[in-house]
Structures are given as C-alpha cells and as structure tokens.
Write a protein that holds these residues in place. Structure first.
Motif, PDB file in Angstrom:
ATOM      1  N   LEU A 151       7.940   3.952  14.246  1.00  0.00           N
ATOM      2  CA  LEU A 151       7.839   5.353  14.627  1.00  0.00           C
ATOM      3  C   LEU A 151       8.947   6.188  14.007  1.00  0.00           C
ATOM      4  CD1 LEU A 151       5.969   7.074  16.332  1.00  0.00           C
ATOM      5  CD2 LEU A 151       7.455   6.683  18.287  1.00  0.00           C
ATOM      6  N   ALA A 152      10.116   5.584  13.804  1.00  0.00           N
ATOM      7  CA  ALA A 152      11.255   6.319  13.255  1.00  0.00           C
ATOM      8  C   ALA A 152      11.193   6.459  11.745  1.00  0.00           C
ATOM      9  CB  ALA A 152      12.558   5.619  13.648  1.00  0.00           C
ATOM     10  N   THR A 153      10.361   5.659  11.078  1.00  0.00           N
ATOM     11  CA  THR A 153      10.374   5.611   9.619  1.00  0.00           C
ATOM     12  C   THR A 153      10.083   6.958   8.989  1.00  0.00           C
ATOM     13  OG1 THR A 153       9.685   3.298   9.650  1.00  0.00           O
ATOM     14  CG2 THR A 153       9.377   4.505   7.601  1.00  0.00           C
ATOM     15  N   ALA A 154       8.979   7.592   9.389  1.00  0.00           N
ATOM     16  CA  ALA A 154       8.612   8.879   8.795  1.00  0.00           C
ATOM     17  C   ALA A 154       9.652   9.944   9.113  1.00  0.00           C
ATOM     18  CB  ALA A 154       7.235   9.308   9.295  1.00  0.00           C
ATOM     19  N   ASP A 155      10.179   9.946  10.340  1.00  0.00           N
ATOM     20  CA  ASP A 155      11.206  10.930  10.704  1.00  0.00           C
ATOM     21  C   ASP A 155      12.483  10.715   9.902  1.00  0.00           C
ATOM     22  OD1 ASP A 155       9.568  12.128  12.575  1.00  0.00           O
ATOM     23  OD2 ASP A 155      10.234  10.841  14.207  1.00  0.00           O
ATOM     24  N   MET A 156      12.862   9.453   9.699  1.00  0.00           N
ATOM     25  CA  MET A 156      14.058   9.161   8.911  1.00  0.00           C
ATOM     26  C   MET A 156      13.917   9.703   7.496  1.00  0.00           C
ATOM     27  SD  MET A 156      15.504   5.381   9.891  1.00  0.00           S
ATOM     28  CE  MET A 156      13.968   4.517   9.753  1.00  0.00           C
ATOM     29  N   ALA A 157      12.767   9.477   6.886  1.00  0.00           N
ATOM     30  CA  ALA A 157      12.554   9.917   5.511  1.00  0.00           C
ATOM     31  C   ALA A 157      12.637  11.436   5.398  1.00  0.00           C
ATOM     32  CB  ALA A 157      11.193   9.411   5.021  1.00  0.00           C
ATOM     33  N   GLY A 158      11.958  12.147   6.300  1.00  0.00           N
ATOM     34  CA  GLY A 158      11.973  13.603   6.234  1.00  0.00           C
ATOM     35  C   GLY A 158      13.341  14.194   6.521  1.00  0.00           C
ATOM     36  N   LEU A 159      14.011  13.687   7.540  1.00  0.00           N
ATOM     37  CA  LEU A 159      15.330  14.215   7.899  1.00  0.00           C
ATOM     38  C   LEU A 159      16.355  13.941   6.801  1.00  0.00           C
ATOM     39  CD1 LEU A 159      15.528  13.271  11.689  1.00  0.00           C
ATOM     40  CD2 LEU A 159      15.337  15.563  10.725  1.00  0.00           C
ATOM     41  N   THR A 160      16.248  12.798   6.151  1.00  0.00           N
ATOM     42  CA  THR A 160      17.167  12.491   5.051  1.00  0.00           C
ATOM     43  C   THR A 160      17.021  13.500   3.921  1.00  0.00           C
ATOM     44  OG1 THR A 160      17.127  10.127   5.570  1.00  0.00           O
ATOM     45  CG2 THR A 160      17.847  10.746   3.367  1.00  0.00           C
ATOM     46  N   ARG A 161      15.781  13.821   3.571  1.00  0.00           N
ATOM     47  CA  ARG A 161      15.544  14.774   2.491  1.00  0.00           C
ATOM     48  C   ARG A 161      16.023  16.176   2.872  1.00  0.00           C
ATOM     49  NH1 ARG A 161      15.886  13.280  -1.854  1.00  0.00           N
ATOM     50  NH2 ARG A 161      14.703  15.052  -2.662  1.00  0.00           N
ATOM     51  N   TYR A 162      15.768  16.593   4.108  1.00  0.00           N
ATOM     52  CA  TYR A 162      16.216  17.915   4.556  1.00  0.00           C
ATOM     53  C   TYR A 162      17.739  17.987   4.570  1.00  0.00           C
ATOM     54  CZ  TYR A 162      11.749  19.979   5.909  1.00  0.00           C
ATOM     55  OH  TYR A 162      10.497  20.537   5.886  1.00  0.00           O
ATOM     56  N   THR A 163      18.383  16.937   5.079  1.00  0.00           N
ATOM     57  CA  THR A 163      19.850  16.939   5.134  1.00  0.00           C
ATOM     58  C   THR A 163      20.443  16.992   3.731  1.00  0.00           C
ATOM     59  OG1 THR A 163      19.767  15.610   7.169  1.00  0.00           O
ATOM     60  CG2 THR A 163      21.866  15.698   5.997  1.00  0.00           C
ATOM     61  N   ARG A 164      19.914  16.212   2.818  1.00  0.00           N
ATOM     62  CA  ARG A 164      20.421  16.211   1.443  1.00  0.00           C
ATOM     63  C   ARG A 164      20.276  17.591   0.810  1.00  0.00           C
ATOM     64  NH1 ARG A 164      18.556  16.316  -3.643  1.00  0.00           N
ATOM     65  NH2 ARG A 164      19.690  15.130  -5.255  1.00  0.00           N
ATOM     66  N   SER A 165      19.091  18.186   0.929  1.00  0.00           N
ATOM     67  CA  SER A 165      18.847  19.487   0.313  1.00  0.00           C
ATOM     68  C   SER A 165      19.773  20.563   0.874  1.00  0.00           C
ATOM     69  CB  SER A 165      17.384  19.887   0.530  1.00  0.00           C
ATOM     70  OG  SER A 165      17.127  21.179   0.006  1.00  0.00           O
ATOM     71  N   ASN A 166      19.937  20.580   2.181  1.00  0.00           N
ATOM     72  CA  ASN A 166      20.790  21.606   2.801  1.00  0.00           C
ATOM     73  C   ASN A 166      22.262  21.371   2.495  1.00  0.00           C
ATOM     74  OD1 ASN A 166      18.552  22.866   4.047  1.00  0.00           O
ATOM     75  ND2 ASN A 166      18.596  21.374   5.697  1.00  0.00           N
TER      76      ASN A 166
END
Length: 316
Positions: A191-206
């Motif tokens: 369940l955490a996999t998709a959230d981890m991937a999206g949050l990682t990309r958002y954090t990196r970009s910001n």
C-alpha cells in the motif's frame, strides 16, 4: 483559525449532501438488487413482500433517500440488508481498527522513506544516486498494487514461506502482537509503494526549486552545516506541495485500501465496501460513501492547517 475551520465545515455541508444524492441515484440505477441476490427463488410471494416492506424497498426512491438522510443525521446508518439486519455502525466499527492500522503504518512508512530519499536526490541532482532513486520511483508508480501484491504473495509467502498469504492474524490462536505485525508487513508495504514513489518525486522537484533560492545561498554563506540548510531551511519550504498530497492521501483510508485488502483478505473497510457493492447492500454502501466524502473534506482541511504550521507567513 477557529473561524476558518467553522466556515470550511459549514461550506462542506452542501457538498456532502450533493455527494449523497448523486451516490444514491447511481446506486439505485445499477442493475440487480439485494433481494434477488440473497433470497431463495422459490420463496413465497408473502415472504417476498414482507422482506420488501421491512427494508422500505417498495417506497419511491426520494422517500427512501429522505428516510435514510433523516436517520443518518441522527447517527443511525440503518441495518445491513444482507447481513441479517446487523447495524451498519457495528459493521464499520468492527472493521475500522484494521483499516486504520494498515493505513497508518503504510502512511508513516511512505513518509519516512520518501522524504529523505527526495532530499538526497535533490542534493545531488543527475548523479548515480539521483538516477537510481528516480528509476525506482518510476517503477513504483508504474506497478499496479494488485500485481505487486500478488507477486509478493507468490514469492515471499508461497515459495519462501516468510510471510502469511493473508488475514490479520493466525487462525485459532490467542492475540499476539508479533503475529499481527507479521501479517501487517506485506499489505502495508504494498500500500505504501505508490505513495512512496509519488512523494519522493514531489519532494525532489520542490527541493530543487528551493535550493536555488537566495536565502539558501545566504545560509550556506553563513557557514551553516549542510544538513541544517537542507532540512531546516530547505525542506520546510519545500513541504507545502507535499502537504497537499498528504491531505489527499487521507481519503485513501478507504478507497486506497480496497484492492490491497481484497488481495490479502484483510478484514477492513475496503473489503467491506467491495463485498457490500457486489451484494447490493445499500445501507452499507451509503454509509461508506458518506465516510469517504467526510475524509475528503477532512483531508483538505488538514492540508490547509498544515500549510500554516509549515509556513508561518500563511494566515487564515
């Protein structure tokens, strides 16, 4: 802040009302009904009419909706049609702890992994570390939860026997916290996999945007340690868009766990919702719809409040 919360709560009332009306119309328009699914075709006409009268299925749809709405406002979600008249609130309260535990663990897991990885990726852009984290994130976004869950069950549970294939605890055993954790690991990770991937990309970009700001260069020029620059000055400002995503994750307490709970036979709200939808158990479906809609409102409100916590310049 208190006035803002009250105003937002009042504004959400017509929205929730509209959601319940639309959901009720769609639900009634769907083919099939609970009576056809659960009753013996050879039942007598008198018993059939008694069943219809008991649950008000012979009333006009607007009357059924108004009756349900009046009871719901008083905290009564009615009784389950399929589950022999069991109160809907009892069904939900029995399943809610399992879903809350699953969602809480998966959310914490996603946050404590994704945010540091996003910061590390932004700290060294276009390096091997950055490419590795980016590649892994894209894989996490591309892999469907149901496929990933089935693969883990086949490899780690069936072939290697490291984890149970499903359920919340081992059958016919006394309560054991380690046994519960053992059953929780796989569904929470999936369940955490998709959230981890999206949050990682958002954090990196910001973080990349923030690290190019003048105040970051000033902090470095003052001789502050790099970790302090990254996490105290940079991350706090980069978290605002991430907070928005976190607020949208709150409604997934039900919706996001549907597939995972089905795969791992996890007795939570998601599985209850799917079972009730197939069985046309209208009272349960409507209760779950209301809970999901309330969580959407709460998620947006929590995100707005966290904005002010993360950035003192924001006022309401």
């Amino acid at each position: 802040m208190a006035a803002y919360i009250i105003r937002r709560t009042l504004m959400s009332i017509p929205i929730l009302l509209g959601i319940t009306i639309l959901s009720f119309i769609i639900m009634k328009a769907a083919p099939g009904d609970p009576m056809t699914l659960m009753m013996d075709p050879k039942i007598s006409q008198a018993d059939r009419e008694q069943f219809i009268e008991k649950y008000g299925l012979n009333d006009p749809q607007y009357v059924q909706y108004l009756k349900w709405l009046g009871n719901m406002v008083q905290g009564d979600f009615g009784t389950s049609i399929v589950r022999k008249g069991t109160p809907v609130s009892e069904l939900i309260m029995a399943r809610m702890p399992n879903t809350l535990i699953l969602m809480l663990v998966s959310t914490i897991l996603a946050l404590i992994i994704s945010i540091p990885f996003g910061v590390m990726s932004a700290k060294r852009p276009y390096s091997k570390l950055d490419y590795g984290i980016t590649f892994t994130s894209f894989i996490g976004l591309a892999i469907p939860n149901f496929w990933f869950g089935l693969i883990l069950i086949m490899v780690l549970s069936v072939n290697l026997g490291w984890f149970p294939t499903g359920g919340v605890e081992t059958l016919n055993t006394d309560f054991n916290i380690f046994d519960r954790i053992h059953h929780l690991i796989l569904p929470a990770f999936v369940l955490a996999t998709a959230d981890m991937a999206g949050l990682t990309r958002y954090t990196r970009s910001n973080m990349l945007d923030v690290l190019n700001q003048d105040y970051i260069r000033t902090a470095r020029a003052k001789g502050f340690k790099e970790n302090r620059v990254l996490f105290k000055h940079g991350l706090r400002n980069a978290l605002l868009p991430v907070i928005t995503i976190f607020g949208l994750m709150i409604p997934s307490f039900i919706g996001g766990s549907v597939v995972v709970e089905q795969i791992f036979t996890w007795p939570g709200l998601g599985k209850l919702f799917v079972d009730s939808a197939f069985q046309r158990d209208y009272p349960v479906i409507m209760a779950m719809t209301v809970i999901s809609a309330v969580l959407v409102v709460i998620g947006n409100l929590v995100a707005d409040i966290l904005y002010a916590v993360a950035d003192p310049r924001i006022e309401y």
